[in-house]
Design a protein around this motif. Structure first.
Motif, PDB file in Angstrom:
ATOM      1  N   ASN A 155      46.910  40.216  -4.113  1.00 54.79           N
ATOM      2  CA  ASN A 155      46.654  39.261  -5.197  1.00 54.79           C
ATOM      3  C   ASN A 155      46.311  39.970  -6.499  1.00 54.79           C
ATOM      4  O   ASN A 155      46.773  39.574  -7.579  1.00 54.79           O
ATOM      5  CB  ASN A 155      45.510  38.322  -4.803  1.00 54.79           C
ATOM      6  CG  ASN A 155      45.939  37.280  -3.772  1.00 54.79           C
ATOM      7  OD1 ASN A 155      47.093  36.859  -3.760  1.00 54.79           O
ATOM      8  ND2 ASN A 155      45.018  36.882  -2.922  1.00 54.79           N
ATOM      9  N   ASP A 156      45.491  41.027  -6.396  1.00 56.35           N
ATOM     10  CA  ASP A 156      45.060  41.734  -7.610  1.00 56.35           C
ATOM     11  C   ASP A 156      46.211  42.492  -8.250  1.00 56.35           C
ATOM     12  O   ASP A 156      46.311  42.574  -9.485  1.00 56.35           O
ATOM     13  CB  ASP A 156      43.927  42.713  -7.280  1.00 56.35           C
ATOM     14  CG  ASP A 156      42.653  41.993  -6.868  1.00 56.35           C
ATOM     15  OD1 ASP A 156      42.562  40.773  -7.141  1.00 56.35           O
ATOM     16  OD2 ASP A 156      41.768  42.623  -6.262  1.00 56.35           O
ATOM     17  N   THR A 157      47.112  43.033  -7.436  1.00 49.96           N
ATOM     18  CA  THR A 157      48.210  43.856  -7.952  1.00 49.96           C
ATOM     19  C   THR A 157      49.424  43.027  -8.341  1.00 49.96           C
ATOM     20  O   THR A 157      50.027  43.243  -9.400  1.00 49.96           O
ATOM     21  CB  THR A 157      48.626  44.906  -6.895  1.00 49.96           C
ATOM     22  OG1 THR A 157      47.497  45.683  -6.518  1.00 49.96           O
ATOM     23  CG2 THR A 157      49.704  45.825  -7.445  1.00 49.96           C
ATOM     24  N   CYS A 158      49.781  42.090  -7.515  1.00 55.17           N
ATOM     25  CA  CYS A 158      51.040  41.346  -7.704  1.00 55.17           C
ATOM     26  C   CYS A 158      50.836  39.916  -8.196  1.00 55.17           C
ATOM     27  O   CYS A 158      51.809  39.241  -8.548  1.00 55.17           O
ATOM     28  CB  CYS A 158      51.836  41.321  -6.399  1.00 55.17           C
ATOM     29  SG  CYS A 158      52.173  42.945  -5.703  1.00 55.17           S
ATOM     30  N   GLY A 163      51.103  36.495  -3.806  1.00 56.02           N
ATOM     31  CA  GLY A 163      50.230  36.436  -2.640  1.00 56.02           C
ATOM     32  C   GLY A 163      50.484  35.212  -1.800  1.00 56.02           C
ATOM     33  O   GLY A 163      50.510  35.289  -0.555  1.00 56.02           O
ATOM     34  N   ASP A 164      50.701  34.062  -2.428  1.00 59.54           N
ATOM     35  CA  ASP A 164      51.006  32.834  -1.686  1.00 59.54           C
ATOM     36  C   ASP A 164      52.332  32.964  -0.944  1.00 59.54           C
ATOM     37  O   ASP A 164      52.462  32.512   0.205  1.00 59.54           O
ATOM     38  CB  ASP A 164      51.062  31.645  -2.645  1.00 59.54           C
ATOM     39  CG  ASP A 164      49.686  31.249  -3.153  1.00 59.54           C
ATOM     40  OD1 ASP A 164      48.688  31.737  -2.599  1.00 59.54           O
ATOM     41  OD2 ASP A 164      49.615  30.458  -4.112  1.00 59.54           O
ATOM     42  N   GLY A 221      59.063  42.543  -0.248  1.00 60.23           N
ATOM     43  CA  GLY A 221      59.475  42.702  -1.640  1.00 60.23           C
ATOM     44  C   GLY A 221      58.342  43.230  -2.491  1.00 60.23           C
ATOM     45  O   GLY A 221      57.388  43.844  -2.020  1.00 60.23           O
ATOM     46  N   GLY A 222      58.418  42.957  -3.787  1.00 61.55           N
ATOM     47  CA  GLY A 222      57.375  43.383  -4.709  1.00 61.55           C
ATOM     48  C   GLY A 222      57.641  44.764  -5.280  1.00 61.55           C
ATOM     49  O   GLY A 222      58.423  45.551  -4.753  1.00 61.55           O
ATOM     50  N   THR A 223      57.010  45.024  -6.415  1.00 55.96           N
ATOM     51  CA  THR A 223      57.108  46.334  -7.072  1.00 55.96           C
ATOM     52  C   THR A 223      55.707  46.806  -7.432  1.00 55.96           C
ATOM     53  O   THR A 223      55.058  46.223  -8.306  1.00 55.96           O
ATOM     54  CB  THR A 223      57.971  46.248  -8.353  1.00 55.96           C
ATOM     55  OG1 THR A 223      59.242  45.682  -8.025  1.00 55.96           O
ATOM     56  CG2 THR A 223      58.166  47.628  -8.968  1.00 55.96           C
TER      57      THR A 223
END
Length: 273
Positions: A155-158, A163-164, A221-223
């Motif tokens: 949550n803090d990063t992305c 997060g959901d 996923g995500g970066t």
């Protein structure tokens, strides 16, 4: 002659019409026409013989009026019967729709709004039912509590939107990794719970370990790419064991989860015997 001497508001005429129908198959209208033709000839003969014969035209009119009224009543009855049937069908349809809507709302109230799996309230209801059933049928029952490790970092990063999404994907992994008889619920936040009927701790360990590997190697996923692990605590109710309440089973699994998290996370721990 009996019909032509009718003085009782068409009672004899109606009897004549019924007899004509049974003997010859003529309708009431055709029978009345026969009487009218005969009545006219009788009046002519009575005039020649100076005999007074009652004129039945008034009676014929009364019979015709009564027949029309009866026909109209029958039509009205059929119409009301049709309307009543339609009203009953409408009520049945409304009842079915209401029952379906109630079931739909009940199902929605049992589901977690984010992940679509069962919520904490439904879990509490089912764990009580499953404990009672396991004790009654004398089969093992296993409860697993799962907590995603370091999920706050996601949550803090992305961001919370990501997060959901991750929570939804994790819930799907858990749900598809269980047996049809098992129950998966969101316990709260990033915590999940599994109820495994007719499963001992060894079988439960195998199921949750496979899930752990699925989550660890899943592409969220995500970066930079999001990587997840979880910790789990297992509590089992055995047939020959002392009776445990649902709350005691939950507490046992929670304590095992706490041991797993304090031991470095990404672990599965068993509750006390």
């Amino acid at each position: 002659a009996h019909a032509l001497s009718d003085t009782q508001e068409g009672v004899r005429i109606r009897a004549f019409c019924q007899e004509i129908y049974s003997l010859l198959g003529h309708t009431e209208e055709e029978a009345r026409q026969i009487l009218e033709a005969i009545e006219q000839q009788v009046q002519e003969m009575a005039g020649y013989l100076d005999i007074r014969v009652p004129n039945l035209k008034g009676v014929f009119k009364a019979v015709l009026k009564a027949s029309q009224a009866l026909g109209e009543s029958a039509i009205q009855f059929e119409q009301r019967e049709k309307e009543m049937k339609e009203a009953i069908d409408g009520l049945k349809s409304s009842e079915r729709s209401l029952r379906w809507e109630n079931e739909r709302l009940q199902n929605l109230s049992d589901l977690d709004g984010l992940t679509g799996i069962y919520n904490h309230r439904y879990f509490q209801k089912r764990i009580s039912e499953e404990v009672s059933r396991a004790l009654r049928l004398a089969y093992p029952l296993t409860l697993i509590l799962i907590d995603l490790d370091h999920f706050k970092n996601v949550n803090d990063t992305c961001g919370h939107v990501t997060g959901d999404r991750v929570l939804k994907e994790v819930a799907h992994l858990f749900k598809t990794g269980c047996r049809e008889s098992d129950l998966v619920a969101r316990y709260g936040g990033e915590e999940f719970t599994l109820i495994l009927p007719n499963s001992n701790s060894k079988g439960a360990w195998g199921i949750v370990n496979r899930m752990k590997e699925r989550v660890k190697h899943h592409n969220f996923g995500g970066t930079p790419p999001i990587s997840l692990t979880f910790s789990a605590g297992i509590a089992t109710l055995l047939p020959k064991e002392k009776v445990k309440s649902p709350q005691e089973l939950i507490l046992e699994a929670d304590q095992a989860l706490l041991v797993a998290k304090k031991g470095g996370k990404d672990q599965i721990c068993l509750g006390r015997p």
